[in-house]
Scaffold this motif. Structure first.
Motif, PDB file in Angstrom:
ATOM      1  N   PHE A 131       0.835  -1.209   0.000  1.00  0.00           N
ATOM      2  CA  PHE A 131       0.000   0.000   0.000  1.00  0.00           C
ATOM      3  C   PHE A 131       0.869   1.259   0.000  1.00  0.00           C
ATOM      4  N   PHE A 132       1.922   1.289   0.821  1.00  0.00           N
ATOM      5  CA  PHE A 132       2.781   2.473   0.888  1.00  0.00           C
ATOM      6  C   PHE A 132       3.541   2.677  -0.428  1.00  0.00           C
ATOM      7  N   GLU A 133       3.988   1.594  -1.015  1.00  0.00           N
ATOM      8  CA  GLU A 133       4.699   1.710  -2.294  1.00  0.00           C
ATOM      9  C   GLU A 133       3.759   2.182  -3.395  1.00  0.00           C
ATOM     10  N   LYS A 134       2.504   1.724  -3.353  1.00  0.00           N
ATOM     11  CA  LYS A 134       1.515   2.186  -4.329  1.00  0.00           C
ATOM     12  C   LYS A 134       1.278   3.682  -4.164  1.00  0.00           C
ATOM     13  N   ALA A 135       1.111   4.125  -2.919  1.00  0.00           N
ATOM     14  CA  ALA A 135       0.904   5.550  -2.655  1.00  0.00           C
ATOM     15  C   ALA A 135       2.094   6.371  -3.143  1.00  0.00           C
ATOM     16  N   LEU A 147       8.784   7.913   4.036  1.00  0.00           N
ATOM     17  CA  LEU A 147       9.060   7.658   5.439  1.00  0.00           C
ATOM     18  C   LEU A 147       8.340   6.405   5.920  1.00  0.00           C
ATOM     19  N   GLU A 148       7.151   6.157   5.376  1.00  0.00           N
ATOM     20  CA  GLU A 148       6.442   4.930   5.746  1.00  0.00           C
ATOM     21  C   GLU A 148       7.173   3.695   5.209  1.00  0.00           C
ATOM     22  N   ILE A 149       7.732   3.805   4.032  1.00  0.00           N
ATOM     23  CA  ILE A 149       8.520   2.693   3.487  1.00  0.00           C
ATOM     24  C   ILE A 149       9.757   2.475   4.361  1.00  0.00           C
ATOM     25  N   ALA A 150      10.356   3.577   4.827  1.00  0.00           N
ATOM     26  CA  ALA A 150      11.499   3.453   5.735  1.00  0.00           C
ATOM     27  C   ALA A 150      11.087   2.748   7.025  1.00  0.00           C
ATOM     28  N   THR A 151       9.879   3.035   7.506  1.00  0.00           N
ATOM     29  CA  THR A 151       9.381   2.363   8.705  1.00  0.00           C
ATOM     30  C   THR A 151       9.236   0.872   8.470  1.00  0.00           C
ATOM     31  N   GLU A 152       8.775   0.495   7.276  1.00  0.00           N
ATOM     32  CA  GLU A 152       8.686  -0.930   6.947  1.00  0.00           C
ATOM     33  C   GLU A 152      10.071  -1.573   6.985  1.00  0.00           C
ATOM     34  N   ASN A 153      11.066  -0.877   6.440  1.00  0.00           N
ATOM     35  CA  ASN A 153      12.449  -1.382   6.500  1.00  0.00           C
ATOM     36  C   ASN A 153      12.901  -1.551   7.948  1.00  0.00           C
ATOM     37  N   ARG A 154      12.640  -0.531   8.748  1.00  0.00           N
ATOM     38  CA  ARG A 154      13.049  -0.559  10.159  1.00  0.00           C
ATOM     39  C   ARG A 154      12.420  -1.733  10.895  1.00  0.00           C
ATOM     40  N   GLY A 161      19.077   0.190   6.012  1.00  0.00           N
ATOM     41  CA  GLY A 161      18.290   0.641   4.865  1.00  0.00           C
ATOM     42  C   GLY A 161      17.340   1.763   5.240  1.00  0.00           C
ATOM     43  N   ALA A 162      16.723   1.638   6.419  1.00  0.00           N
ATOM     44  CA  ALA A 162      15.794   2.671   6.876  1.00  0.00           C
ATOM     45  C   ALA A 162      16.524   3.987   7.108  1.00  0.00           C
ATOM     46  N   ILE A 163      17.651   3.915   7.800  1.00  0.00           N
ATOM     47  CA  ILE A 163      18.416   5.124   8.124  1.00  0.00           C
ATOM     48  C   ILE A 163      18.931   5.797   6.848  1.00  0.00           C
ATOM     49  N   LYS A 164      19.399   4.997   5.915  1.00  0.00           N
ATOM     50  CA  LYS A 164      19.919   5.561   4.664  1.00  0.00           C
ATOM     51  C   LYS A 164      18.822   6.281   3.887  1.00  0.00           C
ATOM     52  N   LEU A 165      17.635   5.669   3.825  1.00  0.00           N
ATOM     53  CA  LEU A 165      16.526   6.291   3.099  1.00  0.00           C
ATOM     54  C   LEU A 165      16.140   7.614   3.745  1.00  0.00           C
TER      55      LEU A 165
END
Length: 271
Positions: A131-135, A147-154, A161-165
């Motif tokens: 859903f976040f990637e679609k958005a 930032l939501e995708i980064a949260t998924e990574n975290r 990966g999250a910190i880098k994004l």
């Protein structure tokens, strides 16, 4: 003292105040703007969203319903009602409403984000990421979606990966409040409390009147064994916004740890 009389100027001023985290002034100017444009649906929805942010759920719902009474298919107002359901824990109702919004009209990125939040809450992390990637694909310029995708990574344990994004986003906009908050969360989850504290303190400097950064610093102080400092920060945030859910929930946690049952009951009633 600035006293603008044009509603457009008021809306612009409210946007600035919201970015600065000045809740009380933002509320006052929103009310002034609505007095000038009583039938302005967009303004009512913006006001409803603002009220949700500061925890005044019933007042927010009234703004959204007022718009829907005149325009039953207004997507923005329907989205607002969906978020009211989430605040009240009515997650099944919220999910059904957001799915209806997606199926009945044009593709709305924010509806996908809302469904992503709900998928995350029920533990379906594959769906939430989708859903976040679609958005993000629908609105690639929207930083919050990344930032939501980064949260998924975290949450998947990919802290690097999250910190880098997040750091890439902050390299473009070093004053992005939510960027610093999310960076602090990523460092906290990875166990690096020093970097987490630095990130939250930077967020506080970006928006000195925003209660959320104070809450995060209070959490860190409690984890560090400094309950008095933690409560000092929470009291400061509470004075600014006594409806803030994060402030109330952290004060409740302090009351629980100190076995203060009277305060616990009072805070539960307020929440």
């Amino acid at each position: 003292e600035l006293e603008p009389t044009h509603a457009a100027a008021l809306r612009l001023l409210v946007t600035i105040l919201r970015e600065q985290g000045d809740t009380a002034a933002g509320l006052n100017y929103f009310e002034n703007a609505l007095n000038l444009e009583v039938e302005n649906s967009k303004l009512k929805i913006e006001f409803g969203s603002f009220l949700l942010e500061i925890g005044r759920v019933a007042d927010a719902e009234r703004q959204f319903l007022d718009v829907l009474n005149r325009s039953p298919k207004d997507v923005r107002a329907l989205m607002g009602i969906g978020h009211v359901h989430i605040y009240r824990g009515e997650l099944t109702k919220a999910r059904a409403l957001f799915e209806t919004i997606i199926s009945d009209g044009p593709i709305i990125a924010s509806a996908h984000v809302a469904l992503g939040y709900l998928a995350r809450r029920r533990g379906d992390r594959i769906a939430s990421r989708n859903f976040f990637e679609k958005a993000s694909s629908l609105e690639p310029e929207n930083v919050e979606f990344f930032l939501e995708i980064a949260t998924e990574n975290r949450d998947a344990g990919d802290f690097e990966g999250a910190i880098k994004l997040i750091e890439n986003l902050l390299a473009v906009n070093s004053h992005h409040f939510l960027g610093w908050i999310n960076l602090g969360h990523a460092h906290r989850f990875s166990g690096n409390r020093l970097e987490a504290q630095r990130a939250f303190d930077t967020a506080r400097k970006c928006q000195r009147r925003n209660e959320s950064a104070l809450v995060e610093l209070a959490v860190d102080a409690r984890f560090a064994g400094k309950p008095k400092e933690s409560m000092r920060l929470l009291d400061q945030a509470y004075k600014r916004n006594p409806f803030h859910f994060g402030v109330l929930s952290q004060m409740l946690e302090h009351a629980r740890l100190s076995e203060d049952t009277e305060t616990q009951r009072a805070l539960i009633d307020q929440i």
